[in-house]
Design a protein around this motif. Structure first.
Motif, PDB file in Angstrom:
ATOM      1  N   ASN A  56     -18.373  -1.132 -33.048  1.00 26.15           N
ATOM      2  CA  ASN A  56     -18.681   0.046 -33.876  1.00 26.15           C
ATOM      3  C   ASN A  56     -20.163   0.096 -34.287  1.00 26.15           C
ATOM      4  OD1 ASN A  56     -18.662  -1.886 -35.866  1.00 26.15           O
ATOM      5  ND2 ASN A  56     -16.794  -1.134 -36.881  1.00 26.15           N
ATOM      6  N   MET A  57     -20.822  -1.080 -34.266  1.00 28.97           N
ATOM      7  CA  MET A  57     -22.259  -1.066 -34.601  1.00 28.97           C
ATOM      8  C   MET A  57     -23.092  -0.416 -33.502  1.00 28.97           C
ATOM      9  SD  MET A  57     -21.245  -3.884 -33.065  1.00 28.97           S
ATOM     10  CE  MET A  57     -20.730  -5.227 -34.094  1.00 28.97           C
ATOM     11  N   HIS A  58     -22.475  -0.216 -32.333  1.00 28.36           N
ATOM     12  CA  HIS A  58     -23.194   0.432 -31.224  1.00 28.36           C
ATOM     13  C   HIS A  58     -22.843   1.918 -31.113  1.00 28.36           C
ATOM     14  CE1 HIS A  58     -24.207  -3.574 -29.633  1.00 28.36           C
ATOM     15  NE2 HIS A  58     -22.960  -3.895 -29.910  1.00 28.36           N
ATOM     16  N   CYS A  59     -21.903   2.393 -31.918  1.00 29.92           N
ATOM     17  CA  CYS A  59     -21.255   3.674 -31.640  1.00 29.92           C
ATOM     18  C   CYS A  59     -21.914   4.835 -32.386  1.00 29.92           C
ATOM     19  CB  CYS A  59     -19.782   3.570 -32.007  1.00 29.92           C
ATOM     20  SG  CYS A  59     -18.871   5.053 -31.597  1.00 29.92           S
ATOM     21  N   GLU A  60     -22.460   5.753 -31.613  1.00 30.19           N
ATOM     22  CA  GLU A  60     -23.163   6.889 -32.222  1.00 30.19           C
ATOM     23  C   GLU A  60     -22.199   7.921 -32.794  1.00 30.19           C
ATOM     24  OE1 GLU A  60     -26.269   8.426 -29.752  1.00 30.19           O
ATOM     25  OE2 GLU A  60     -27.056   6.427 -29.353  1.00 30.19           O
ATOM     26  N   ALA A  61     -21.046   8.114 -32.162  1.00 32.73           N
ATOM     27  CA  ALA A  61     -20.087   9.089 -32.699  1.00 32.73           C
ATOM     28  C   ALA A  61     -19.521   8.593 -34.034  1.00 32.73           C
ATOM     29  CB  ALA A  61     -18.971   9.339 -31.705  1.00 32.73           C
ATOM     30  N   PHE A  62     -19.348   7.279 -34.143  1.00 29.04           N
ATOM     31  CA  PHE A  62     -18.858   6.696 -35.398  1.00 29.04           C
ATOM     32  C   PHE A  62     -19.863   6.982 -36.515  1.00 29.04           C
ATOM     33  CE2 PHE A  62     -18.206   2.548 -37.877  1.00 29.04           C
ATOM     34  CZ  PHE A  62     -17.136   3.056 -38.586  1.00 29.04           C
ATOM     35  N   GLU A  63     -21.119   6.798 -36.192  1.00 23.43           N
ATOM     36  CA  GLU A  63     -22.169   7.040 -37.189  1.00 23.43           C
ATOM     37  C   GLU A  63     -22.266   8.532 -37.538  1.00 23.43           C
ATOM     38  OE1 GLU A  63     -26.262   4.924 -37.606  1.00 23.43           O
ATOM     39  OE2 GLU A  63     -26.557   6.683 -36.330  1.00 23.43           O
ATOM     40  N   ALA A  64     -22.103   9.378 -36.511  1.00 26.61           N
ATOM     41  CA  ALA A  64     -22.273  10.824 -36.729  1.00 26.61           C
ATOM     42  C   ALA A  64     -21.006  11.499 -37.261  1.00 26.61           C
ATOM     43  CB  ALA A  64     -22.693  11.481 -35.414  1.00 26.61           C
ATOM     44  N   GLY A  65     -19.889  10.775 -37.256  1.00 27.87           N
ATOM     45  CA  GLY A  65     -18.634  11.382 -37.728  1.00 27.87           C
ATOM     46  C   GLY A  65     -18.039  12.365 -36.717  1.00 27.87           C
ATOM     47  N   THR A  66     -18.330  12.160 -35.450  1.00 29.57           N
ATOM     48  CA  THR A  66     -17.835  13.096 -34.415  1.00 29.57           C
ATOM     49  C   THR A  66     -16.815  12.448 -33.485  1.00 29.57           C
ATOM     50  OG1 THR A  66     -19.749  12.456 -33.080  1.00 29.57           O
ATOM     51  CG2 THR A  66     -19.950  14.513 -34.317  1.00 29.57           C
ATOM     52  N   VAL A  67     -16.244  11.323 -33.927  1.00 30.88           N
ATOM     53  CA  VAL A  67     -15.373  10.554 -33.025  1.00 30.88           C
ATOM     54  C   VAL A  67     -14.251  11.421 -32.423  1.00 30.88           C
ATOM     55  CG1 VAL A  67     -13.678   8.685 -32.949  1.00 30.88           C
ATOM     56  CG2 VAL A  67     -15.864   8.335 -34.087  1.00 30.88           C
ATOM     57  N   LEU A  68     -13.580  12.196 -33.260  1.00 24.94           N
ATOM     58  CA  LEU A  68     -12.435  12.954 -32.750  1.00 24.94           C
ATOM     59  C   LEU A  68     -12.852  14.193 -31.959  1.00 24.94           C
ATOM     60  CD1 LEU A  68      -9.851  12.481 -35.637  1.00 24.94           C
ATOM     61  CD2 LEU A  68     -10.024  11.266 -33.456  1.00 24.94           C
ATOM     62  N   GLU A  69     -14.144  14.480 -31.944  1.00 27.66           N
ATOM     63  CA  GLU A  69     -14.627  15.583 -31.093  1.00 27.66           C
ATOM     64  C   GLU A  69     -15.010  15.092 -29.706  1.00 27.66           C
ATOM     65  OE1 GLU A  69     -17.810  17.467 -33.370  1.00 27.66           O
ATOM     66  OE2 GLU A  69     -16.553  17.110 -35.131  1.00 27.66           O
ATOM     67  N   ARG A  70     -14.937  13.794 -29.495  1.00 24.47           N
ATOM     68  CA  ARG A  70     -15.280  13.217 -28.200  1.00 24.47           C
ATOM     69  C   ARG A  70     -14.039  12.549 -27.615  1.00 24.47           C
ATOM     70  NH1 ARG A  70     -18.639  16.196 -29.133  1.00 24.47           N
ATOM     71  NH2 ARG A  70     -20.718  15.816 -29.935  1.00 24.47           N
ATOM     72  N   PRO A  71     -13.770  12.632 -26.338  1.00 23.93           N
ATOM     73  CA  PRO A  71     -14.599  13.323 -25.353  1.00 23.93           C
ATOM     74  C   PRO A  71     -14.339  14.833 -25.357  1.00 23.93           C
ATOM     75  CG  PRO A  71     -12.693  12.378 -24.270  1.00 23.93           C
ATOM     76  CD  PRO A  71     -12.610  11.962 -25.708  1.00 23.93           C
TER      77      PRO A  71
END
Ligand code: SF4
Length: 344
Positions: A203-218
């Motif tokens: 999770n420290m590498h994850c940009e969607a986690f940081e941006a709060g867009t996880v469920l919008e991807r893919p």
């Protein structure tokens, strides 16, 4: 992706401790790894386990499968669905036996075999031979689109190459373990609807986690259109209580499998009698309806029961109920058979 340099290391450390035990993870035999990948296309891990074990017990080597009768091989696949997979697999294995003697470790030669696409090539080359090939399946699309917060439409044909390039930028020396770890992460942590980001090892590498867009991807824009096909299936019983069956053409959907006679939904009974070359009695109203889904289409099978005293015509034969096991039936027909046994 953030802190790219340590990504593979963190993912592999997690995988080494958390990987699930699977029978095909206990071998480096490329034939068995290849078989598992073919079975795992479109089928859940838990279903595949027992099929895989029975299959390799009966066909433990390239030679045993190459020499086997296609009908027997289909029998070992019965219930797994998508039967073209096993027919292509056996053709490819026969080619391997004749041309190479063992599974080639050359990615181009392997890719040229029947039924082998870029994903299977990547999985087998990396897991069995530890070659740095990407193996991009739905899990990897999802994980990488989240890690990079990448809004590429994964339904586009060009998406595969795009994500393969991303994998190639970070694939480490342990290429096979890395590909398996990505798939494992996608299957158990970075799942489609409920990813466990707080416990995710990367999770420290994850940009969607940081941006709060996880469920919008893919992002997946193209909608799959499903076709619905309706057929009449005839359960025809003779005076010994046997059932009429026929074999499907060797090629095409469910090629070579056995079934009860099946006709277009609006074919009149008189025409069905003409095709079967038999007089049918006690034609009842619809007895049962079974639905069965394939990748792009659904079958709706309206089942009718009828009796006859006539002999079967060319291409048809009667079998006793206890002989059904000797023939390979698709799941839809087995459902009809089970229902018939329950209510007759
Ligand atoms: Fe997936 Fe969440 Fe991990 Fe990102 S942090 S890779 S979205 S599980």
């Amino acid at each position: 992706m953030k802190e790219r340099e340590t990504f593979a290391e963190n993912l592999l450390s997690w995988f080494d401790v958390n990987k699930r035990e699977m029978p095909w993870r206990e071998t480096k035999d490329p034939y068995k790894i290849w078989l598992s990948e073919v079975m795992l296309q479109q089928t859940q891990v838990n279903t595949v386990r027992s099929y895989y074990l029975k299959f390799i017990e009966r066909f433990p080597t390239i030679e045993t499968l190459a020499e086997a009768d296609e009908d027997e091989v289909l029998k070992y696949w019965e219930g797994l669905g998508y039967y073209s997979r096993v027919r292509n697999f056996q053709s490819a294995v026969r080619e391997v036996a004749e041309t190479y003697g063992s599974v080639p470790d050359d990615g181009e030669q392997f890719l040229a075999l029947k039924g082998v696409g870029p994903y299977t090539r990547g999985a087998v080359m990396s897991i069995a031979f530890n070659q740095p090939y990407p193996a991009v399946d739905g899990n990897v699309f999802r994980v990488f689109s989240r890690l990079d917060d990448d809004a590429t439409d994964t339904a586009k044909p060009s998406a595969r190459k795009h994500f393969e390039n991303k994998v190639m930028q970070v694939i480490p020396e342990r290429a096979g373990d890395f590909n398996e770890a990505l798939m494992e992460l996608g299957a158990t942590v970075c799942t489609p609807r409920n990813p466990i980001c707080m416990l995710c090892p990367v999770n420290m590498h994850c940009e969607a986690f940081e941006a709060g867009t996880v469920l919008e991807r893919p992002v997946k824009i193209k909608k799959m259109t499903r076709k619905e096909l309706r057929y009449k299936v005839m359960l025809i019983i003779n005076d010994k209580g046997e059932l009429l069956i026929t074999q499907r053409p060797k090629t095409g959907l469910l090629g070579g499998m056995w079934q009860f006679p099946m006709f277009d939904e609006d074919m009149p009974m008189e025409d069905i009698e003409a095709v079967l070359d038999m007089k049918l009695m006690d034609k009842k109203e619809k007895f049962h309806t079974v639905t069965h889904g394939f990748t792009h289409l659904d079958w709706i099978l309206d089942v009718y029961i009828a009796r006859t005293t006539d002999q079967p015509g060319h291409d048809f034969q009667f079998i006793a109920e206890n002989e059904k096991e000797n023939y390979t039936f698709p799941v839809s027909m087995s459902k009809i058979f089970s229902h018939y046994q329950q209510v007759k």
